[in-house]
Design a protein around this motif. Structure first.
Motif, PDB file in Angstrom:
ATOM      1  N   ALA A 189       0.941  -1.161  -0.019  1.00 54.45           N
ATOM      2  CA  ALA A 189       0.127   0.076   0.097  1.00 54.45           C
ATOM      3  C   ALA A 189       0.942   1.300   0.067  1.00 54.45           C
ATOM      4  N   PRO A 190       1.740   1.363  -0.996  1.00 53.13           N
ATOM      5  CA  PRO A 190       2.845   2.366  -0.965  1.00 53.13           C
ATOM      6  C   PRO A 190       2.258   3.896  -1.176  1.00 53.13           C
ATOM      7  N   ASN A 191       0.918   3.615  -1.719  1.00 50.86           N
ATOM      8  CA  ASN A 191       0.105   5.213  -1.816  1.00 50.86           C
ATOM      9  C   ASN A 191      -0.843   5.521  -0.806  1.00 50.86           C
ATOM     10  N   ALA A 192      -0.717   4.788   0.242  1.00 51.08           N
ATOM     11  CA  ALA A 192      -1.795   5.000   1.256  1.00 51.08           C
ATOM     12  C   ALA A 192      -1.600   6.274   1.895  1.00 51.08           C
ATOM     13  N   PHE A 193      -2.247   6.823   2.674  1.00 50.05           N
ATOM     14  CA  PHE A 193      -2.157   7.920   3.864  1.00 50.05           C
ATOM     15  C   PHE A 193      -2.213   7.183   4.989  1.00 50.05           C
ATOM     16  N   VAL A 194      -1.151   6.934   5.848  1.00 49.42           N
ATOM     17  CA  VAL A 194      -0.801   6.073   7.069  1.00 49.42           C
ATOM     18  C   VAL A 194      -0.968   6.881   8.344  1.00 49.42           C
ATOM     19  N   ILE A 195      -1.859   6.359   9.231  1.00 49.86           N
ATOM     20  CA  ILE A 195      -2.089   7.158  10.404  1.00 49.86           C
ATOM     21  C   ILE A 195      -1.852   6.202  11.539  1.00 49.86           C
ATOM     22  N   CYS A 196      -0.697   6.373  12.152  1.00 50.23           N
ATOM     23  CA  CYS A 196       0.020   5.668  13.260  1.00 50.23           C
ATOM     24  C   CYS A 196      -0.782   5.845  14.725  1.00 50.23           C
ATOM     25  N   ILE A 197      -1.322   4.708  15.498  1.00 53.84           N
ATOM     26  CA  ILE A 197      -1.580   5.226  16.870  1.00 53.84           C
ATOM     27  C   ILE A 197      -0.895   4.422  17.898  1.00 53.84           C
ATOM     28  N   THR A 198       0.077   3.528  17.505  1.00 52.94           N
ATOM     29  CA  THR A 198       0.830   2.612  18.217  1.00 52.94           C
ATOM     30  C   THR A 198       1.695   3.676  19.060  1.00 52.94           C
ATOM     31  N   ASN A 199       1.923   3.099  20.417  1.00 52.91           N
ATOM     32  CA  ASN A 199       2.811   3.764  21.218  1.00 52.91           C
ATOM     33  C   ASN A 199       4.039   3.121  21.578  1.00 52.91           C
ATOM     34  N   PRO A 200       4.989   4.133  21.957  1.00 53.11           N
ATOM     35  CA  PRO A 200       4.935   5.310  22.205  1.00 53.11           C
ATOM     36  C   PRO A 200       5.095   6.009  20.869  1.00 53.11           C
ATOM     37  N   LEU A 201       3.866   6.961  20.673  1.00 49.29           N
ATOM     38  CA  LEU A 201       3.382   7.466  19.483  1.00 49.29           C
ATOM     39  C   LEU A 201       4.423   8.234  18.539  1.00 49.29           C
ATOM     40  N   ASP A 202       5.008   9.261  19.244  1.00 50.24           N
ATOM     41  CA  ASP A 202       5.762   9.927  18.118  1.00 50.24           C
ATOM     42  C   ASP A 202       6.953   9.064  17.793  1.00 50.24           C
ATOM     43  N   ALA A 203       7.659   8.410  18.555  1.00 50.34           N
ATOM     44  CA  ALA A 203       8.847   7.490  18.209  1.00 50.34           C
ATOM     45  C   ALA A 203       8.534   6.377  16.945  1.00 50.34           C
ATOM     46  N   MET A 204       7.216   5.862  17.550  1.00 47.24           N
ATOM     47  CA  MET A 204       6.853   4.874  16.416  1.00 47.24           C
ATOM     48  C   MET A 204       6.272   5.250  15.244  1.00 47.24           C
ATOM     49  N   VAL A 205       5.667   6.528  14.946  1.00 45.16           N
ATOM     50  CA  VAL A 205       5.374   6.982  13.749  1.00 45.16           C
ATOM     51  C   VAL A 205       6.723   7.376  13.008  1.00 45.16           C
ATOM     52  N   TRP A 206       7.685   7.890  13.708  1.00 43.79           N
ATOM     53  CA  TRP A 206       8.766   8.205  12.873  1.00 43.79           C
ATOM     54  C   TRP A 206       9.552   7.032  12.525  1.00 43.79           C
ATOM     55  N   ALA A 207       9.447   6.171  13.150  1.00 43.98           N
ATOM     56  CA  ALA A 207      10.235   4.799  12.832  1.00 43.98           C
ATOM     57  C   ALA A 207       9.305   3.960  11.779  1.00 43.98           C
ATOM     58  N   LEU A 208       7.946   4.251  12.074  1.00 43.39           N
ATOM     59  CA  LEU A 208       7.111   3.615  10.832  1.00 43.39           C
ATOM     60  C   LEU A 208       7.428   4.173   9.491  1.00 43.39           C
ATOM     61  N   GLN A 209       7.616   5.424   9.619  1.00 42.43           N
ATOM     62  CA  GLN A 209       7.820   6.232   8.270  1.00 42.43           C
ATOM     63  C   GLN A 209       9.017   5.768   7.679  1.00 42.43           C
ATOM     64  N   LYS A 210      10.135   5.615   8.481  1.00 40.78           N
ATOM     65  CA  LYS A 210      11.622   5.132   7.972  1.00 40.78           C
ATOM     66  C   LYS A 210      11.399   3.661   7.455  1.00 40.78           C
ATOM     67  N   PHE A 211      10.895   2.781   8.262  1.00 42.74           N
ATOM     68  CA  PHE A 211      10.854   1.460   8.017  1.00 42.74           C
ATOM     69  C   PHE A 211       9.784   1.209   6.524  1.00 42.74           C
ATOM     70  N   SER A 212       8.769   2.154   6.205  1.00 46.53           N
ATOM     71  CA  SER A 212       7.936   2.087   5.203  1.00 46.53           C
ATOM     72  C   SER A 212       8.541   2.659   4.091  1.00 46.53           C
ATOM     73  N   GLY A 213       9.210   3.856   4.173  1.00 46.77           N
ATOM     74  CA  GLY A 213       9.683   4.695   3.009  1.00 46.77           C
ATOM     75  C   GLY A 213       8.904   5.490   2.398  1.00 46.77           C
ATOM     76  N   LEU A 214       7.787   5.547   3.040  1.00 49.62           N
ATOM     77  CA  LEU A 214       6.460   6.302   2.459  1.00 49.62           C
ATOM     78  C   LEU A 214       7.055   7.744   2.564  1.00 49.62           C
ATOM     79  N   PRO A 215       6.348   8.886   1.784  1.00 49.86           N
ATOM     80  CA  PRO A 215       6.496  10.301   2.104  1.00 49.86           C
ATOM     81  C   PRO A 215       6.210  10.611   3.263  1.00 49.86           C
ATOM     82  N   LYS A 216       7.056  11.495   3.935  1.00 49.02           N
ATOM     83  CA  LYS A 216       6.549  11.948   5.250  1.00 49.02           C
ATOM     84  C   LYS A 216       5.557  12.679   5.286  1.00 49.02           C
ATOM     85  N   GLU A 217       4.900  13.279   4.295  1.00 50.96           N
ATOM     86  CA  GLU A 217       3.707  14.023   4.517  1.00 50.96           C
ATOM     87  C   GLU A 217       2.466  12.914   4.576  1.00 50.96           C
TER      88      GLU A 217
END
Ligand code: LMR
Length: 320
Positions: free
Chosen positions: A111-139
């Motif tokens: 789903a490389p074109n998806a808008f991804v919303i992360c809820i998993t905690n600790p939130l700010d670090a997990m969403v940062w890691a998820l963006q890096k692991f997925s390589g999807l655009p930051k926005e």
């Protein structure tokens, strides 16, 4: 017209609630994913059967393979472990980071074109890691927290002032942890800032401070009551509000954990800030003026998030 596809990655209590809300709002067809066999299938079937009663048309499907999320327009990630009483969100970092690595790979592949919303905690670090692991655009990768924290602040304020929640607005900045920064100057009742309401005698500064602290402790208060896990109704409602703004290009101004690219003098990190969410994902980060005290609190919160990011890099060197 093609129907939207919404992938819910994690089918626990928040995942099920997300599926129900997205169905009721007819946001699109829903795929519930989980590694636990039977859980997503059972929830999908159960919610489908509420369709004729509630009068919604949505197709719901449960899957245990990431291939099932193929082509999703929105992915909402709740996979991972919630905290229990006595734990902080940060205690989940090690275990949930490993989950984000798998989720990131699954989203990148299917789903490389998806808008991804992360809820998993600790939130700010997990969403940062998820963006890096997925390589999807930051926005296109954001964290749900500010809507939840502001929702809690609004609830407590409406209760205190005996007014409708509809007439209360609130902003909470910073990380989704003990250092979050509820902003009384930017929170209002019928457009009147809380700081003015205190001057007008609606409540004392001390009482407002108690409400602010209750907001900071909002997640822990619910964990303490539930004992078996953490909140799910309000987190799910918050993520759905973000998904809806994206899918309908509503351009809502919502506080989200977003990737900063120089705003607030920061870059390469995710933290809670007001954002415009539209068809482009995070279309704009809104920089609000902070006074000395607010700046100090925001910096403390940002430093806490940076500490968690460093801890993630210690565990997963690929994040460096
Ligand atoms: C919340 O604020 O409800 C969530 O972050 C869950 C938690 O552990 O507090």
């Amino acid at each position: 017209m093609a129907r939207n596809k919404i992938a819910l990655i994690g089918s626990g209590m928040i995942g099920g609630t997300l599926a129900h809300l997205a169905s009721l709002k007819e946001l699109g067809d829903i795929v519930l994913f989980d590694i636990a066999e039977g859980t997503p299938q059972g929830k999908a079937l159960d919610i489908s059967q509420s369709g004729p009663v509630e009068g919604f048309d949505a197709s719901l499907k449960g899957v245990n393979d990431y291939a099932g999320i193929e082509g999703a327009d929105v992915c909402i990630v709740t996979a991972g472990v919630p905290r229990k009483p006595g734990m902080s969100r940060d205690d989940l970092l090690g275990i949930n980071l490993k989950v984000m690595e798998q989720v990131g790979a699954g989203i990148a592949k299917y789903a490389p074109n998806a808008f991804v919303i992360c809820i998993t905690n600790p939130l700010d670090a997990m969403v940062w890691a998820l963006q890096k692991f997925s390589g999807l655009p930051k926005e296109k990768v954001v964290g749900m927290a500010g809507v939840l924290d502001s929702g809690r602040f609004r609830t407590f304020l409406a209760e205190e002032f005996q007014v409708s929640v509809e007439d209360v607005t609130a902003f909470v900045l910073g990380g989704h942890g003990d250092t979050m920064v509820p902003l009384p100057r930017y929170s209002t009742v019928a457009g009147i800032p809380l700081t003015d309401l205190v001057k007008m005698g609606w409540c004392t500064a001390d009482r407002l401070e108690e409400i602010i602290q209750r907001t900071r402790d909002g997640g822990a208060e619910i964990v303490g009551l539930l004992k078996t896990g953490s909140a799910y109704y309000a987190p799910a409602a918050s993520a759905i509000e973000m998904a809806e703004s994206y899918l309908k290009d509503k351009k809502r101004v919502l506080p989200c954990a977003a990737a900063l690219k120089g705003e607030y003098g920061l870059s390469d990190l995710y933290v809670g800030v007001p954002c415009v969410i539209g068809a482009g994902g995070v279309e704009r980060v809104i920089e609000i003026d902070l006074d000395g005290g607010e700046k100090g609190q925001f910096e403390k919160s940002v430093n806490a998030v940076k500490g968690l990011m460093e801890a993630c890099q210690g565990i997963a060197p690929s994040l460096k």
